[in-house]
Design a protein around this motif. Structure first.
Motif, PDB file in Angstrom:
ATOM      1  N   ALA A 133      18.145 -23.526   6.815  1.00 31.65           N
ATOM      2  CA  ALA A 133      18.173 -22.381   7.793  1.00 31.65           C
ATOM      3  C   ALA A 133      18.647 -21.083   6.544  1.00 31.65           C
ATOM      4  O   ALA A 133      18.071 -20.142   6.790  1.00 31.65           O
ATOM      5  CB  ALA A 133      19.221 -22.515   8.704  1.00 31.65           C
ATOM      6  N   LEU A 134      19.298 -21.596   5.641  1.00 31.40           N
ATOM      7  CA  LEU A 134      19.701 -20.503   4.582  1.00 31.40           C
ATOM      8  C   LEU A 134      18.679 -20.249   3.645  1.00 31.40           C
ATOM      9  O   LEU A 134      18.519 -19.010   3.477  1.00 31.40           O
ATOM     10  CB  LEU A 134      20.791 -21.296   3.944  1.00 31.40           C
ATOM     11  CG  LEU A 134      22.407 -21.134   4.422  1.00 31.40           C
ATOM     12  CD1 LEU A 134      23.370 -22.042   3.393  1.00 31.40           C
ATOM     13  CD2 LEU A 134      22.820 -19.891   4.453  1.00 31.40           C
ATOM     14  N   ILE A 135      17.930 -21.228   3.480  1.00 30.87           N
ATOM     15  CA  ILE A 135      16.568 -20.864   2.551  1.00 30.87           C
ATOM     16  C   ILE A 135      15.743 -19.937   3.518  1.00 30.87           C
ATOM     17  O   ILE A 135      15.392 -18.843   3.044  1.00 30.87           O
ATOM     18  CB  ILE A 135      15.799 -22.032   2.164  1.00 30.87           C
ATOM     19  CG1 ILE A 135      16.546 -22.997   1.332  1.00 30.87           C
ATOM     20  CG2 ILE A 135      14.366 -21.934   1.641  1.00 30.87           C
ATOM     21  CD1 ILE A 135      15.995 -24.230   1.021  1.00 30.87           C
ATOM     22  N   MET A 136      15.738 -20.119   4.658  1.00 29.72           N
ATOM     23  CA  MET A 136      14.818 -19.309   5.489  1.00 29.72           C
ATOM     24  C   MET A 136      15.591 -17.933   5.509  1.00 29.72           C
ATOM     25  O   MET A 136      14.837 -16.672   5.439  1.00 29.72           O
ATOM     26  CB  MET A 136      14.763 -19.872   6.946  1.00 29.72           C
ATOM     27  CG  MET A 136      14.231 -18.721   7.967  1.00 29.72           C
ATOM     28  SD  MET A 136      14.399 -19.497   9.695  1.00 29.72           S
ATOM     29  CE  MET A 136      16.164 -19.249   9.876  1.00 29.72           C
ATOM     30  N   ALA A 137      16.476 -17.875   5.644  1.00 27.99           N
ATOM     31  CA  ALA A 137      17.486 -16.457   5.773  1.00 27.99           C
ATOM     32  C   ALA A 137      17.131 -15.718   4.342  1.00 27.99           C
ATOM     33  O   ALA A 137      16.925 -14.608   4.199  1.00 27.99           O
ATOM     34  CB  ALA A 137      18.829 -16.784   6.047  1.00 27.99           C
ATOM     35  N   ALA A 138      17.390 -16.502   3.459  1.00 33.62           N
ATOM     36  CA  ALA A 138      17.126 -15.885   2.001  1.00 33.62           C
ATOM     37  C   ALA A 138      15.852 -15.357   1.660  1.00 33.62           C
ATOM     38  O   ALA A 138      15.534 -14.631   1.001  1.00 33.62           O
ATOM     39  CB  ALA A 138      17.641 -16.814   0.970  1.00 33.62           C
ATOM     40  N   GLN A 139      14.782 -16.297   2.113  1.00 34.94           N
ATOM     41  CA  GLN A 139      13.321 -15.623   1.957  1.00 34.94           C
ATOM     42  C   GLN A 139      13.288 -14.477   2.992  1.00 34.94           C
ATOM     43  O   GLN A 139      12.535 -13.620   2.298  1.00 34.94           O
ATOM     44  CB  GLN A 139      12.478 -16.887   2.212  1.00 34.94           C
ATOM     45  CG  GLN A 139      12.266 -17.828   1.219  1.00 34.94           C
ATOM     46  CD  GLN A 139      11.277 -18.846   1.371  1.00 34.94           C
ATOM     47  OE1 GLN A 139      11.227 -19.790   2.119  1.00 34.94           O
ATOM     48  NE2 GLN A 139      10.288 -18.690   0.469  1.00 34.94           N
ATOM     49  N   ARG A 140      13.713 -14.397   3.938  1.00 29.75           N
ATOM     50  CA  ARG A 140      13.409 -13.066   4.700  1.00 29.75           C
ATOM     51  C   ARG A 140      14.097 -11.841   3.841  1.00 29.75           C
ATOM     52  O   ARG A 140      13.469 -10.871   3.691  1.00 29.75           O
ATOM     53  CB  ARG A 140      14.218 -13.253   6.012  1.00 29.75           C
ATOM     54  CG  ARG A 140      13.552 -14.095   6.993  1.00 29.75           C
ATOM     55  CD  ARG A 140      14.138 -14.464   8.550  1.00 29.75           C
ATOM     56  NE  ARG A 140      13.907 -13.402   9.005  1.00 29.75           N
ATOM     57  CZ  ARG A 140      14.453 -13.189  10.279  1.00 29.75           C
ATOM     58  NH1 ARG A 140      15.168 -13.837  10.617  1.00 29.75           N
ATOM     59  NH2 ARG A 140      14.092 -11.916  11.043  1.00 29.75           N
ATOM     60  N   VAL A 141      15.336 -12.108   3.128  1.00 33.65           N
ATOM     61  CA  VAL A 141      15.658 -11.121   2.223  1.00 33.65           C
ATOM     62  C   VAL A 141      14.950 -10.604   1.129  1.00 33.65           C
ATOM     63  O   VAL A 141      14.738  -9.573   0.862  1.00 33.65           O
ATOM     64  CB  VAL A 141      17.274 -11.489   1.795  1.00 33.65           C
ATOM     65  CG1 VAL A 141      17.530 -10.743   0.588  1.00 33.65           C
ATOM     66  CG2 VAL A 141      18.238 -11.661   2.855  1.00 33.65           C
ATOM     67  N   GLU A 142      14.386 -11.802   0.711  1.00 33.89           N
ATOM     68  CA  GLU A 142      13.523 -11.607  -0.616  1.00 33.89           C
ATOM     69  C   GLU A 142      12.316 -10.936  -0.251  1.00 33.89           C
ATOM     70  O   GLU A 142      11.742  -9.943  -0.779  1.00 33.89           O
ATOM     71  CB  GLU A 142      13.030 -12.927  -1.153  1.00 33.89           C
ATOM     72  CG  GLU A 142      14.221 -13.547  -1.885  1.00 33.89           C
ATOM     73  CD  GLU A 142      14.907 -12.747  -3.167  1.00 33.89           C
ATOM     74  OE1 GLU A 142      14.380 -12.122  -3.663  1.00 33.89           O
ATOM     75  OE2 GLU A 142      16.249 -12.563  -2.891  1.00 33.89           O
ATOM     76  N   HIS A 143      11.564 -11.180   1.064  1.00 35.64           N
ATOM     77  CA  HIS A 143      10.605 -10.695   1.355  1.00 35.64           C
ATOM     78  C   HIS A 143      10.659  -8.977   1.408  1.00 35.64           C
ATOM     79  O   HIS A 143       9.922  -8.165   1.314  1.00 35.64           O
ATOM     80  CB  HIS A 143       9.999 -11.311   2.748  1.00 35.64           C
ATOM     81  CG  HIS A 143       9.173 -12.497   2.443  1.00 35.64           C
ATOM     82  ND1 HIS A 143       8.888 -13.484   3.349  1.00 35.64           N
ATOM     83  CD2 HIS A 143       9.378 -13.084   1.108  1.00 35.64           C
ATOM     84  CE1 HIS A 143       8.404 -14.513   2.811  1.00 35.64           C
ATOM     85  NE2 HIS A 143       8.829 -14.470   1.498  1.00 35.64           N
ATOM     86  N   LEU A 144      11.924  -8.739   2.143  1.00 34.18           N
ATOM     87  CA  LEU A 144      12.334  -7.218   2.369  1.00 34.18           C
ATOM     88  C   LEU A 144      12.347  -6.709   1.001  1.00 34.18           C
ATOM     89  O   LEU A 144      11.755  -5.566   0.959  1.00 34.18           O
ATOM     90  CB  LEU A 144      13.699  -6.897   3.194  1.00 34.18           C
ATOM     91  CG  LEU A 144      14.045  -5.836   3.260  1.00 34.18           C
ATOM     92  CD1 LEU A 144      13.378  -4.771   3.974  1.00 34.18           C
ATOM     93  CD2 LEU A 144      15.699  -5.868   3.789  1.00 34.18           C
ATOM     94  N   GLU A 145      13.038  -7.210   0.160  1.00 31.65           N
ATOM     95  CA  GLU A 145      13.282  -6.849  -1.066  1.00 31.65           C
ATOM     96  C   GLU A 145      11.878  -6.564  -2.075  1.00 31.65           C
ATOM     97  O   GLU A 145      11.569  -5.167  -2.683  1.00 31.65           O
ATOM     98  CB  GLU A 145      14.069  -7.649  -2.243  1.00 31.65           C
ATOM     99  CG  GLU A 145      15.687  -7.443  -1.543  1.00 31.65           C
ATOM    100  CD  GLU A 145      16.418  -8.055  -2.451  1.00 31.65           C
ATOM    101  OE1 GLU A 145      17.590  -7.443  -2.982  1.00 31.65           O
ATOM    102  OE2 GLU A 145      16.239  -9.414  -2.900  1.00 31.65           O
ATOM    103  N   ILE A 146      10.934  -7.551  -1.753  1.00 34.22           N
ATOM    104  CA  ILE A 146       9.441  -7.273  -2.462  1.00 34.22           C
ATOM    105  C   ILE A 146       8.779  -6.271  -1.693  1.00 34.22           C
ATOM    106  O   ILE A 146       8.161  -5.540  -2.492  1.00 34.22           O
ATOM    107  CB  ILE A 146       9.003  -8.813  -2.257  1.00 34.22           C
ATOM    108  CG1 ILE A 146       9.438 -10.040  -3.143  1.00 34.22           C
ATOM    109  CG2 ILE A 146       7.391  -8.604  -2.789  1.00 34.22           C
ATOM    110  CD1 ILE A 146       9.248 -11.283  -2.901  1.00 34.22           C
ATOM    111  N   ALA A 147       8.877  -6.150  -0.578  1.00 37.95           N
ATOM    112  CA  ALA A 147       7.949  -4.978  -0.012  1.00 37.95           C
ATOM    113  C   ALA A 147       8.959  -3.543  -0.232  1.00 37.95           C
ATOM    114  O   ALA A 147       8.064  -2.503  -0.806  1.00 37.95           O
ATOM    115  CB  ALA A 147       8.296  -5.189   1.350  1.00 37.95           C
ATOM    116  N   SER A 148      10.197  -3.724  -0.398  1.00 35.13           N
ATOM    117  CA  SER A 148      10.656  -2.446  -0.542  1.00 35.13           C
ATOM    118  C   SER A 148      10.673  -2.142  -2.327  1.00 35.13           C
ATOM    119  O   SER A 148      10.262  -0.799  -2.704  1.00 35.13           O
ATOM    120  CB  SER A 148      12.235  -2.618  -0.458  1.00 35.13           C
ATOM    121  OG  SER A 148      12.303  -2.390   0.984  1.00 35.13           O
TER     122      SER A 148
END
Length: 161
Positions: free
Chosen positions: A100-115
């Motif tokens: 679940a932490l990996i899932m949460a971290a990847q959501r953060v990374e995807h936000l950062e990649i887009a931004s």
């Protein structure tokens, strides 16, 4: 916030990124401490160090622009950090919580990649060539972090099953 020019939009995005990175400097040590999988713990610790560098790069850009990085709170990052904290508090330590932490971290990374991708585009359009290079370096690191999380997820998810 109301934007009148692309430069206004660019500054708003940079402030959002700065706020998000500041939030991650608080969240990543918590996530590292909560992780059971050694490679995940180490990955969070490594990304903390990278995040410190991301903040420095953003500060260089703001200095060059003669602008303050303050004035905006990243609501998107705030929500993602809250979800990460909820995962930690609601689940017992182990592979399922690590997944679940990996899932949460990847959501953060995807936000950062887009931004960061958008920020690179805006900086290019505005002729901010030094900022483009700084933002591209961070974008590259965010992509590498996402790839590392994907590889680790394959192992952790199998154990969580």
């Amino acid at each position: 916030m109301r934007y009148h020019t692309l430069n206004d939009l660019y500054l708003g995005l940079l402030r959002d990124l700065y706020s998000g990175e500041q939030q991650l400097l608080i969240a990543l040590p918590v996530m590292a401490q909560a992780a059971v999988t050694p490679k995940l713990k180490a990955g969070f610790e490594q990304h903390f160090t990278q995040t410190e560098e991301h903040v420095k790069r953003l500060e260089q850009i703001f200095t060059a622009l003669g602008a303050s990085p303050l004035g905006k709170v990243s609501g998107a990052m705030m929500g993602l950090v809250k979800e990460g904290n909820d995962i930690i508090t609601a689940n017992e330590p182990g592979e399922v919580r690590d997944a679940a932490l990996i899932m949460a971290a990847q959501r953060v990374e995807h936000l950062e990649i887009a931004s960061y991708g958008t920020a690179v585009t805006y900086a290019g359009l505005l002729g901010e060539t030094k900022a483009v290079k700084l933002l591209e370096a961070t974008l590259q690191e965010e992509g590498e972090t996402d790839q590392a999380l994907t590889a680790l997820a394959g192992k952790v998810n199998a154990k969580a099953n």
